[in-house]
Scaffold this active site. Structure first.
Site, short mmCIF file in Angstrom:
data_model
loop_
_atom_site.label_atom_id
_atom_site.label_comp_id
_atom_site.label_asym_id
_atom_site.label_seq_id
_atom_site.Cartn_x
_atom_site.Cartn_y
_atom_site.Cartn_z
N THR A 143 8.21 60.16 3.78
CA THR A 143 7.53 60.73 2.99
C THR A 143 6.88 61.86 3.82
OG1 THR A 143 5.69 59.40 3.18
CG2 THR A 143 7.39 59.07 1.38
N LYS B 198 9.57 53.60 7.94
CA LYS B 198 9.00 54.79 7.23
C LYS B 198 7.49 54.41 7.15
CE LYS B 198 6.80 56.57 4.22
NZ LYS B 198 5.83 56.23 3.16
N THR C 103 4.64 46.13 6.88
CA THR C 103 4.16 47.61 6.53
C THR C 103 5.16 48.60 5.97
OG1 THR C 103 3.45 49.33 7.76
CG2 THR C 103 5.09 48.46 8.84
N GLU D 8 0.08 60.23 9.65
CA GLU D 8 -0.61 61.57 9.16
C GLU D 8 -1.86 61.98 9.86
OE1 GLU D 8 -1.44 60.18 5.12
OE2 GLU D 8 0.74 60.53 4.12
N ASN E 255 -3.87 64.63 2.76
CA ASN E 255 -4.09 63.77 1.68
C ASN E 255 -5.11 64.37 0.70
OD1 ASN E 255 -2.99 61.09 2.17
ND2 ASN E 255 -3.82 61.37 4.47
N THR F 281 -0.54 64.03 -6.81
CA THR F 281 -0.07 63.35 -8.00
C THR F 281 0.66 64.13 -8.91
OG1 THR F 281 -1.89 63.62 -9.47
CG2 THR F 281 -2.04 61.53 -8.09
#
Lengths: 402, 402
Positions: free
Chosen positions: A157, A183, A194, A279, A397, A402
């Protein structure tokens, strides 16, 4: 790297005998990036699988569990999509996942109950069934020994890089291989498994024997990492053993200990890469807690340090702010007396038995940071890996819509 | 504001009869900002005090506790310094704190055991005793009815604004006042009290009667906020009652319920300001969990939402990413079934009984964000306040050097 003990071979999951893979773009990710992965085994795989302990679970998880129950833990094909988690999609999400498994099974000519599906991405959005089903024939046709990297790339992702690895273990009974792909970039705080990690091996081992080994390895690797202490609802870790190397693990065959060690080395490296490519992560942090009163307390303190926003922002700022580390360990309820504790950063003692110690300033400057807390309060130890908390993490983030 | 029930009066802690305060720069903060505060009462104060549950505690805390033990919970003067936490400074830190208390007591002519000291700032650094002791005569001389704001400003670290407030309660038995000042910007995850909050009242109430009232109020206010889920080792909350209004709280006097409500209103507003002026906070988030199975589970879920980095970064990005909220609530071990849960953001239902609900996009855009989770699983509820997680937070904490 711990995996240096073992010979690395190319191909990721496809380094394993009888395993083929493919990854392609079906229209979910931007920029034509691959977003749909398929891995298949020529022979049935004995399978051990573990799932998130989040009460919220992706629809694929119930389908995954159900098929393994019917097949008595035998699997031959695994479909994985990124971008859409298929989580909080109600009964429709379960139906969608079943439809995909059945289509793949029919196209590959493998039993439906031996075909699994996993997904990762945004919660609450339905799978774009038309796009995925339209892509399945091409995906099945693309299965090859060179598709491991594409598959590893397709399950990403916001991961900064694909995580894929294969090692060969040359035992006295012949060689066998273990290959995996994983991932994970955010929502990394596993408590069972995880994000997504799928490991294939051509060793021969029963599902019953494989399960406790895989669980122990998981607890020492994937369950020891944290990026942002948010637990994903889609976490799945599965190990598939197709036996095609004809090397049997266990009495009369290759040693169980060696298999478990090799699996642990592979999973440790995939875990480490999850943190490294997490991230916004700029540094990988290893946290060791020693001489704690109980193993649970050691783990709790290691995780409290790993999860502290103030520790993680200090590390991002190259600042050996040991007070924040000590405070995090002392605030988690573990039985630690700061007057007996000693804290070491990158090999330099910064705090010893209740008092600060003067130290060279040039610690915590590198890409790797090592924190060791000696609680001087027992025999238990624990290790955790985490990343720093950067401006980039917040950007990713705040903008991951969304 | 809940405090609108009561008449606001100026002066902060000095709005209370017989209380004077001062704040000045003694050389610890840059830019000549005040960094040393003193509050004194003309009459002895019955005192209730609560401290951090972190195993790591500032040296001042043992001194604070010890003096209140000797004085049987009577206090007349409180010195507070910012910038240096005097924590993890070993026995020397305790000696330093005692020296400061004794100096203040001598200069003010009050009993040594009734003189307290609190500190906040960087862990592990010794107090600059020369700077502080040199400033004490001027600080004592500066005590006045107009010093409340200076004192509130002096106890700030990275707080964006001073937090100071006084209200007057006009009971049938005469008027009395409650005034407070608080400090908190980061390391806000109280589990006993939060950072520093000092409240004075001229109501007459015994320390024994005051203690349970202050504890209940604390649990409903300071213990309900979270900025970054790091718990400070220096948290202290104390309420001082000097009785100079001659309004007695309890049978025959002013109602206990009214006193408790007014104290709660004051502490709630100080708590809310702590979040509002928290490190890098751009939005204040109220989280309500309803119909949970037990009060503990309601609190755990509310805190899990409040502490989730992914929820907080989404809020910073104005993104109603309800999947992250639901996932956080479902991952904390509470007994919640997502298929029964309903989630509302800013009055709009976004998820109802297991399935997403379409909603107007313009929610979560304001400075105030309101999240309500209905677990449909019992009778218990809980409320929490938190802030978002911004780029500024990371900057502040990466650069807030040791």
């Amino acid at each position: 790297m711990a995996t240096q003990k073992y010979k690395r071979i190319p191909g990721g999951v496809c380094g394993v005998t009888g395993v083929t893979a493919a990854g392609l773009h079906c229209g979910m990710k931007a920029n034509n990036e691959p977003d749909l992965a398929l891995v298949a085994s020529e022979a049935e795989c004995n399978t051990a699988a573990f799932y998130t302990t989040n009460r919220l679970q992706g629809a694929h998880i119930s389908v995954f569990k159900n098929r393994l129950r019917i097949s008595r833990n035998n699997a031959m094909a695994l479909l994985v999509n990124a971008k859409v988690a298929n989580c909080s999609t109600g009964e429709q999400g379960v139906r969608d996942s079943n439809v995909l498994c059945n289509r793949v099974a029919a196209q590959l000519g493998v039993p439906a109950e031996q075909t699994l599906h996993a997904s990762t991405g945004v919660i609450g959005r339905r799978l774009p069934m038309d796009k995925i089903t339209a892509a399945l024939p091409a995906l099945c046709a693309a299965l090859s020994k060179s598709g491991g990297e594409d598959a590893a790339r397709a399950i990403m992702t916001t991961d900064a890089a694909p995580k894929s690895l294969c090692i060969q273990i040359g035992s006295g009974k012949g060689a066998y291989r273990i290959g995996g792909m994983a991932k994970g970039a955010g929502m990394i705080h596993p408590n069972m498994a995880t994000m997504l990690a799928f490991v294939f091996t051509d060793a021969a081992i029963s599902a019953r024997a494989l399960n406790p080994i895989a669980r122990r390895v998981m607890n020492k690797t994937f369950n020891c990492i944290s990026v942002d202490n948010d637990m994903s609802p889609n976490d799945t870790f599965a190990v598939f053993a197709n036996g095609l190397s004809r090397v049997r693990i266990g009495p009369g065959g290759a040693p169980v200990e060696e298999f478990e060690d090799a699996l642990e080395c592979l999973c440790a490296e995939l875990s480490r890469q999850m943190v490294l490519y997490g991230e916004g992560v700029t540094k990988v942090v290893t946290i060791e807690v020693e001489r704690a009163r109980t193993p649970a307390q050691a783990r709790t303190m290691a995780m409290a340090i790993a999860d502290s926003q103030l520790v993680k922002t200090a590390i991002f700022g190259n600042d050996p702010n040991w007070g924040r580390i000590l405070s995090a360990a002392c605030s988690c309820g573990a039985d630690i007396d700061p007057a007996r504790a000693t804290l070491t950063i990158d090999g330099q003692t910064v705090f010893a038995r209740g008092e600060p110690v003067s130290y060279r300033r040039r610690i915590m400057q590198g890409k790797e940071v090592h924190i060791r807390l000696d609680a001087d309060n027992g025999q238990a130890s624990a290790q955790r890996w985490t990343g720093d908390l950067s401006i980039e993490y917040v950007k990713i983030n705040a903008e991951y819509t969304t």
